[in-house]
Motif scaffolding. Structure first.
Motif, PDB file in Angstrom:
ATOM      1  N   UNK A 615      56.367  45.326  47.980  1.00  0.00           N
ATOM      2  CA  UNK A 615      55.201  44.857  48.727  1.00  0.00           C
ATOM      3  C   UNK A 615      54.485  43.743  47.968  1.00  0.00           C
ATOM      4  N   UNK A 616      54.315  43.912  46.667  1.00  0.00           N
ATOM      5  CA  UNK A 616      53.638  42.892  45.868  1.00  0.00           C
ATOM      6  C   UNK A 616      54.416  41.579  45.871  1.00  0.00           C
ATOM      7  N   UNK A 617      55.736  41.674  45.738  1.00  0.00           N
ATOM      8  CA  UNK A 617      56.557  40.460  45.740  1.00  0.00           C
ATOM      9  C   UNK A 617      56.473  39.744  47.084  1.00  0.00           C
ATOM     10  N   UNK A 618      56.445  40.516  48.170  1.00  0.00           N
ATOM     11  CA  UNK A 618      56.361  39.928  49.507  1.00  0.00           C
ATOM     12  C   UNK A 618      55.013  39.243  49.722  1.00  0.00           C
ATOM     13  N   UNK A 619      53.920  39.906  49.349  1.00  0.00           N
ATOM     14  CA  UNK A 619      52.591  39.346  49.576  1.00  0.00           C
ATOM     15  C   UNK A 619      52.345  38.105  48.732  1.00  0.00           C
ATOM     16  N   UNK A 620      52.941  38.044  47.554  1.00  0.00           N
ATOM     17  CA  UNK A 620      52.760  36.858  46.715  1.00  0.00           C
ATOM     18  C   UNK A 620      53.301  35.596  47.373  1.00  0.00           C
ATOM     19  N   UNK A 621      54.248  35.774  48.303  1.00  0.00           N
ATOM     20  CA  UNK A 621      54.829  34.629  49.000  1.00  0.00           C
ATOM     21  C   UNK A 621      54.104  34.294  50.299  1.00  0.00           C
ATOM     22  N   UNK A 622      53.137  35.123  50.686  1.00  0.00           N
ATOM     23  CA  UNK A 622      52.388  34.870  51.913  1.00  0.00           C
ATOM     24  C   UNK A 622      51.239  33.914  51.634  1.00  0.00           C
ATOM     25  N   UNK A 623      51.055  32.949  52.528  1.00  0.00           N
ATOM     26  CA  UNK A 623      50.045  31.910  52.317  1.00  0.00           C
ATOM     27  C   UNK A 623      48.654  32.500  52.148  1.00  0.00           C
ATOM     28  N   UNK A 624      48.296  33.462  52.967  1.00  0.00           N
ATOM     29  CA  UNK A 624      46.948  34.003  52.919  1.00  0.00           C
ATOM     30  C   UNK A 624      46.706  34.974  51.782  1.00  0.00           C
ATOM     31  N   UNK A 625      47.773  35.348  51.040  1.00  0.00           N
ATOM     32  CA  UNK A 625      47.625  36.348  49.984  1.00  0.00           C
ATOM     33  C   UNK A 625      48.007  35.817  48.610  1.00  0.00           C
ATOM     34  N   UNK A 626      48.127  34.507  48.471  1.00  0.00           N
ATOM     35  CA  UNK A 626      48.554  33.952  47.189  1.00  0.00           C
ATOM     36  C   UNK A 626      47.537  34.230  46.090  1.00  0.00           C
ATOM     37  N   UNK A 627      46.282  34.403  46.459  1.00  0.00           N
ATOM     38  CA  UNK A 627      45.251  34.684  45.458  1.00  0.00           C
ATOM     39  C   UNK A 627      44.839  36.152  45.472  1.00  0.00           C
ATOM     40  N   UNK A 628      45.641  37.002  46.121  1.00  0.00           N
ATOM     41  CA  UNK A 628      45.295  38.417  46.236  1.00  0.00           C
ATOM     42  C   UNK A 628      46.216  39.258  45.360  1.00  0.00           C
ATOM     43  N   UNK A 629      45.684  40.353  44.869  1.00  0.00           N
ATOM     44  CA  UNK A 629      46.491  41.343  44.151  1.00  0.00           C
ATOM     45  C   UNK A 629      46.361  42.677  44.867  1.00  0.00           C
ATOM     46  N   UNK A 630      47.458  43.448  44.855  1.00  0.00           N
ATOM     47  CA  UNK A 630      47.524  44.693  45.611  1.00  0.00           C
ATOM     48  C   UNK A 630      48.019  45.803  44.697  1.00  0.00           C
ATOM     49  N   UNK A 631      47.409  46.964  44.831  1.00  0.00           N
ATOM     50  CA  UNK A 631      47.881  48.147  44.112  1.00  0.00           C
ATOM     51  C   UNK A 631      47.802  49.344  45.042  1.00  0.00           C
ATOM     52  N   UNK A 632      48.780  50.244  44.930  1.00  0.00           N
ATOM     53  CA  UNK A 632      48.812  51.448  45.761  1.00  0.00           C
ATOM     54  C   UNK A 632      48.189  52.603  45.001  1.00  0.00           C
TER      55      UNK A 632
END
Length: 720
Positions: A615-632
């Motif tokens: 999920x983290x690898x996928x979101x890092x490639x999304x335009x709207x989430x390039x500056x976002x970090x995610x943790x479960x």
């Protein structure tokens, strides 16, 4: 004193007579014209009807949530009149003309204060007769009301004497609040001159207190609408100003073409004599050090000139102060020159109004500039056949709800026109733009030959027309229901989905063909697939493209838009997704081996597992989430979004919802490290909540199974 009152009454009577003449001309024009409302015009009229419905139900929450960008004051003011009058269009134009009257009165008052009574009359007449003001008075847009509110705000602000007078300062707050509820750009026109006015007065302490009270009043009035949009509005403004402008073909903002756009079009917008007086008035204002007037005109003019998105509507709110400075320029004239100037202004007023509203005279251009004298907008009587087309669709559907794709984006023949007419007439039809790859969920198509809209939107309608011409399988299941000649010489057509003919093959054979087509189609959105299984539930109606259930299972896969270059891919495991009551084009499957989905009643994502690292690898490639970090975390997802200004962090839970696949519930929301009170959490989270947009774009209802979030993975299961 008596002479002053007599002079003031005479001046007001001239302004009122000019306004009455403009109203009469507009009323005649509106009685003749049959032109459909264009794009934004239609969208605003739709909001009038929707707001009238909300007011009738006293549904204040829905009323305030109708639009993410345009505030409710103008459409809901028209809605109040609409509830009293039989015509929404007449009600809407009544409000526009009322704002024109407010604007002319405010311009007169402003001109009288800054230059004198006669100059105030000149300013009001110059403003009312400005070609683009006349043009805008014939359309339900927000920019003429915005211009009126800007003029009113400047008048009231000067009455505060630099925020020394408490009563007028509080009234400034009221006007500011209503101005912000007219259109968000109100602040750009008003704040610079108001700050100059406040800074130029003495009494710093009382000035600060009164200004703070005015700000508080304005916030109390406008915050209920702006609060929930606080974090989303700035990105929208930036996108409209630059990204969408670039997509629409506007030149880069610092090129000569872009920088000269507003100066070049000022004469067609304001009028040639008015521009001449404006230039003189600018010199007078500089000599007299009229900081408020100069700031009110020059700062927004430069600001909007530097934006990539250019439109004469955006500088329309500058015309009130431009008219006041034209009045200052008129004050310089003396003797016979003044009399001659008066005659020229009267004749110019008549010429500009006639050329704009009636196209008489017609086709005049300004030498050397290559632009028209005015934007001509004579009334048109051509019938664009919207009512007949909607009647045909309603009759064919038996009055049942249906989804209609309006393929062209012509200004008089677009999804905006049809959606507005459908809402106004209470039709159970849902309208969408031109479909993309396949017409999924589309029951009717409205098409048009000839001009199909601006260059940046014309590719898709032309591709669809070519597809219908060259793909006999698609044309076969969408036969022509009716054709209609249009005023521009083109022909409109309505196509209806029909799945009545079976393919000439055994049902088991066709089911194998369908399964093979599904496997080929999955190759466009999945790769590295392991353990793929496809199950079909069907009967003899499958030969007409009707499948009871399609179930897809896979042990693991990477999913994404593989047709798009460098598309991000998400690895998923233990996948099961099912589609119920599926419609496919049987002729495409049988003759070409290509899956052409047409509809499904419902989709269910019953099982899927997503690992945290994937999920983290996928979101890092999304335009709207390039500056976002995610943790479960147990039961929730932790988000941190870095942005210009304060960062936003939250703990988010995914819950089931009836009108969308899921809903987000946010907890422990912080902005810049400061905890957000629970009552204000929605203001922050709604900007990044994808679920409403996702639901609006899905062609069918989608349900998720039970969502369990734990450290390391998100699991969707069919467990209760």
């Amino acid at each position: 004193m008596t002479d002053d009152r007599s002079s003031s009454a005479r001046e007001w009577s001239i302004v009122a007579a000019t306004f009455a003449a403009l109203v009469l001309i507009a009323a005649v024009w509106l009685a003749i014209d049959r032109t459909p409302p264009e794009w934004d015009h239609a969208n605003h009229l739709e909001r009038v009807v929707r707001c009238a419905e909300d007011l009738a139900r006293r549904d204040w929450r829905t009323l305030m949530e109708r639009s993410s960008f345009y505030p409710p004051v103008v459409p809901c003011a028209a809605a109040v009149v609409y509830r009293l009058a039989p015509s929404d269009a007449a009600a809407a134009q009544t409000i526009i003309l009322a704002f024109l009257g407010v604007g002319m009165a405010a311009v007169y008052a402003l001109g009288r204060r800054l230059a004198g009574g006669t100059e105030g009359v000149v300013a009001a007449v110059v403003f009312g007769c400005a070609p683009f003001v006349v043009f805008s008075a014939l359309r339900f847009q927000l920019d003429l009301p915005l211009a009126a509110m800007v003029a009113l705000a400047l008048v009231v602000s000067l009455r505060t004497e630099g925020f020394i007078r408490l009563g007028w300062s509080l009234l400034v707050g009221v006007v500011f609040g209503l101005g912000m509820l007219t259109k968000p750009s109100f602040a750009a026109y008003v704040l610079p001159p108001v700050l100059v006015a406040a800074a130029s007065s003495s009494g710093r302490r009382i000035r600060a207190v009164n200004a703070a009270l005015a700000l508080l009043v304005g916030m109390v009035i406008s915050l209920p609408w702006y609060g929930p949009r606080l974090f989303g509005l700035v990105p929208q403004v930036a996108s409209r100003s630059f990204r969408q402008a670039a997509e629409s073909g506007h030149p880069d903002p610092l090129t000569a073409t872009a920088l000269l756009y507003y100066p070049t079009w000022l004469a067609p917008q304001f009028g040639v004599p008015a521009v001449a007086l404006l230039l003189v008035g600018l010199g007078v204002a500089i000599l007299r050090r009229e900081g408020v007037a100069l700031t009110a005109f020059l700062v927004p003019f430069v600001l909007f000139g530097l934006l990539q998105n250019k439109n004469l509507r955006y500088t329309l709110p500058l015309l009130p102060i431009a008219a006041v400075m034209a009045g200052m320029g008129f004050a310089v004239l003396r003797g016979r020159v003044r009399l001659l100037g008066t005659v020229v202004l009267v004749l110019a007023c008549a010429l500009q109004v006639s050329a704009t509203a009636l196209a008489v005279p017609h086709g005049l251009t300004l030498p050397g500039l290559g632009v028209p004298l005015v934007l001509e907008s004579p009334p048109r009587t051509g019938d664009w056949r919207h009512r007949e087309i909607l009647t045909l669709i309603s009759r064919d559907s038996g009055g049942a709800p249906a989804t209609v794709s309006v393929v062209p984006n012509d200004n008089f023949f677009s999804v905006s026109n049809f959606r507005y007419y459908g809402v106004r007439d209470g039709l159970p039809l849902r309208f969408s733009r031109a479909w993309d790859t396949e017409p999924i969920g589309i029951e009717y198509m409205i098409l048009k030959t000839g001009d199909v809209g601006p260059a940046w939107t014309a590719e898709r309608p032309r591709r669809i027309a070519e597809r219908l011409r060259t793909d006999p399988s698609l044309a076969r299941v969408f036969p022509v229901l009716g054709e209609f000649p249009l005023p521009d010489g083109s022909t409109a057509s309505v196509r209806a989905r029909r799945l009545t003919e079976p393919v000439p093959v055994a049902s088991k054979t066709f089911a194998r063909e369908l399964e093979a087509a599904i496997r080929r189609e999955l190759a466009d959105v999945t790769t590295d697939v392991e353990g793929l299984e496809i199950g079909l539930v069907y009967d003899e109606t499958v030969l007409r493209g009707r499948v009871g259930r399609v179930e897809i299972r896979a042990a693991s896969a990477r999913v994404g838009e593989l047709r798009r270059r460098d598309a991000p891919l998400l690895r998923v495991q233990d996948v099961r997704i099912a589609f119920d009551d599926v419609l496919v084009n049987p002729f495409s499957v049988h003759t070409a081996g290509r899956l052409a989905p047409l509809d499904a009643r419902h989709a269910t994502l019953g099982r899927v597992t997503i690992q945290e690292a994937d999920l983290q690898a996928f979101l890092r490639e999304q335009k709207g989430f390039k500056t976002a970090s995610v943790s479960l975390e147990p039961g929730a997802i932790g988000f941190t979004v870095k942005q210009p200004g304060p960062d936003v962090a939250a703990r988010v839970r995914l819950l089931p919802a009836g009108d969308r696949p899921f809903t987000l519930v946010a907890e422990r929301v912080t902005v810049g490290g400061i905890s957000v009170p629970s009552l204000l959490v929605d203001w922050v989270v709604r900007t990044w909540d994808p679920s409403p947009r996702l639901a609006s774009r899905l062609p069918m209802p989608v349900t998720l199974g039970r969502v369990d979030i734990a450290s390391g993975a998100i699991r969707v299961s069919d467990r209760p």
